[in-house]
Design an enzyme around this catalytic site. Structure first.
Site, short mmCIF file in Angstrom:
data_model
loop_
_atom_site.label_atom_id
_atom_site.label_comp_id
_atom_site.label_asym_id
_atom_site.label_seq_id
_atom_site.Cartn_x
_atom_site.Cartn_y
_atom_site.Cartn_z
N ASP A 1 0.91 -1.38 -0.56
CA ASP A 1 0.03 0.14 -0.10
C ASP A 1 0.86 1.60 0.03
OD1 ASP A 1 -1.69 1.96 0.52
OD2 ASP A 1 -2.98 1.19 2.51
N GLU A 2 1.03 1.42 -1.12
CA GLU A 2 1.84 2.63 -0.87
C GLU A 2 2.98 2.96 -0.66
OE1 GLU A 2 -0.60 6.25 -2.62
OE2 GLU A 2 -0.27 5.98 -0.99
N PRO A 3 4.56 1.23 -1.06
CA PRO A 3 5.41 1.45 -0.43
C PRO A 3 6.25 2.33 -0.07
CG PRO A 3 5.26 -0.87 -1.88
CD PRO A 3 3.71 0.58 -1.85
N LEU B 1 6.27 5.47 -0.14
CA LEU B 1 5.32 6.91 0.73
C LEU B 1 6.37 7.31 1.34
CD1 LEU B 1 3.16 8.38 0.97
CD2 LEU B 1 2.24 7.55 2.84
N THR C 1 -1.00 6.97 -7.38
CA THR C 1 -1.96 7.68 -6.78
C THR C 1 -1.48 9.54 -7.23
OG1 THR C 1 -1.66 7.25 -4.55
CG2 THR C 1 -2.39 9.26 -4.03
#
Length: 485
Positions: free
Chosen positions: A121-123, A125, A204
């Site tokens: 999950d959006e690693p 970030l 995203t």
């Protein structure tokens, strides 16, 4: 709550340039204390002709509910599992077997129509630093091998959802776009992997966050308004924040040698509470502008008539347990409220349909917890702050829908949020004698004192599922490594 939302979130077959441009789906997160039961959510999706959904994990109850729905599914792997999946092919095979093969629909069967496995999950970030970087490529390769062994590699693609801060441009212009320096090596390896397996780049795009973080992005520019002052980049003109961000990514991809990489916008939306300009009316304007832009098939200055191959609205429902490190608005991205009620009205025009609210939703009894005005309230603020450390008080934060309610009504909001989250147990409205249970709804104007859902599908069950899978993968990895000791 009964406003109808004319939001057509469905598969849009667009015969432009011989390709499908513009399949639109939604993100479905379950990070809530009392999630809407999965069967109700699938009914909500089908009622509104939503043809694609992106999940953040592989919850068995969610996958069972999606079985036979013919909804295209992107199933997620949480960041907490990446290390184990990188270390062990056996762990990857177990995950694919238990979370994909077991539910997979071949043709028109009663199973799940998987399209993608989203690794992490959006690693990437930035706030995670580099803690997941070493595991991404190995985990992706192991999942790909496992899909191949299950004879699913031609049906299901492996992707890695990338966050909005994966790429940037110091000048603010798309021509200066590049990936973050700390990601260069890993990003090139990822893009080589995606290209080899004909998988798209999931990313995203967040005009909302761009607006809040960049003083050069006006609200009108973020909302696709025609009155917005355009941005110039050499001979290119940008009329909205979406195109600006998208072409910044296109330049970043081109710079590292992947100018033709297909792009899927994995998350995009506008929150409705928790900070200034996060309102239902503003979200309506943004969503209408976005959908009209995607449907126009105009693309962007760097990719004219070539819009993203898919776009996933973020998000289907509000989630009161989401992390708020970025801001309290993180719990209010939903097109629908937590109980499946449309937040605003949006007219799509041609072939538009009214979104249908969730039906036959079961709530806890009509009871609220409020402050007892007959008590000494000198310590009430401190008690409320303690309640808010556990409960969702994002609506009473600055800019929130309940921020302007006066003291001690804001104390009541905090008490009630805690009380509802704990299933209206009598002792959870005590607060040292300061709480009082009432059957009179304390809501007023736009400030809603919610009643939680009556549901057996609780956050504790969801958390137990994630914990179980983490333990299983750790055991599988240990078993595999022990062979070499």
């Amino acid at each position: 709550m009964s406003p109808y939302l004319t939001l057509l979130v469905l598969l849009l077959a667009i015969p432009s340039m011989g390709s499908l441009a513009g399949a639109i789906g939604v993100n479905w997160g379950t990070n809530a204390s009392h999630p809407l039961p999965p069967a109700k959510v699938v009914e909500l999706l089908k009622s509104n002709n939503i043809a694609k959904v992106k999940l953040f994990d592989a919850d068995p109850l969610v996958l069972e509910a999606l079985s036979g729905s013919n909804i295209g599914v992107t199933v997620g792997i949480p960041n907490s599992l990446l290390k184990s999946l990188n270390s062990s092919k056996k762990a990857a095979e177990s995950w694919v077997h238990d979370n994909v093969t077991r539910y997979f629909s071949a043709g028109h069967g009663n199973g799940v129509r998987f399209e993608y496995v989203a690794l992490g999950d959006e690693p990437f970030l930035q706030s995670y630093s580099e803690q997941f970087h070493p595991f991404i490529i190995g985990a992706a390769m192991n999942i790909q091998i496992a899909l191949g062994r299950a004879n699913l590699a031609s049906e299901v693609k492996v992707v890695v959802p990338c966050s909005f801060d994966t790429f940037l441009s110091e000048s603010g212009k798309p021509s200066g776009g590049h990936f973050r320096p700390d990601l260069n090596k890993t990003m090139i390896e990822l893009l080589e992997f995606l290209s080899k397996h004909h998988s798209p780049f999931f990313v995203t795009i967040s005009p909302f966050i761009s607006f809040h973080q960049n003083k050069n992005i006006s609200l009108d520019f973020a909302l696709f308004k025609e009155t917005a002052h355009p941005h110039k980049d050499s001979h290119k003109t940008y009329k909205n924040s979406f195109d600006l961000s998208y072409d910044t990514l296109v330049t970043a991809l081109s710079t590292v040698g992947f100018p033709e990489m297909d792009i899927v916008v994995a998350q995009i939306g506008w929150p409705t509470d928790g900070v200034a300009n996060a309102t239902s009316s503003t979200a309506e304007i943004f969503m209408k502008g976005l959908i009209n832009h995607l449907r126009s098939r105009s693309g962007t200055p760097l990719r004219p008539r070539n819009p993203p191959i898919e776009t996933y609205i973020y998000s289907l429902l509000d989630e009161d347990q989401r992390r708020t490190a970025t801001g309290n608005f993180e719990r209010h991205w939903g097109v629908f409220t937590f109980d499946g009620q449309a937040k605003y009205h949006l007219n799509f025009g041609q072939n538009a349909e009214k979104l249908v609210n969730a039906r036959n939703v079961e709530y806890l009894p009509s009871r609220w917890c409020v402050v007892n005005n007959n008590k000494d309230l000198s310590n009430a603020t401190a008690v409320a702050l303690e309640a808010c450390s556990v409960a969702d008080c994002s609506a009473i934060s600055p800019g929130g829908s309940c921020y302007n309610i006066s003291w001690p009504r804001n104390i009541s909001y905090a008490f009630n949020s805690y009380y509802q989250q704990h299933n209206q147990r009598h002792d959870n409205c005590d607060f040292g004698g300061l709480g009082l249970i009432t059957t009179v709804d304390p809501s007023a104007d736009n400030c809603r004192f919610s009643i939680e859902l009556r549901t057996s599908y609780s956050a504790s069950l969801h958390g137990a599922y994630l914990f179980l899978w983490t333990v299983l993968l750790m055991f599988s990895t240990f078993t595999c490594l022990s062979k070499f000791t």
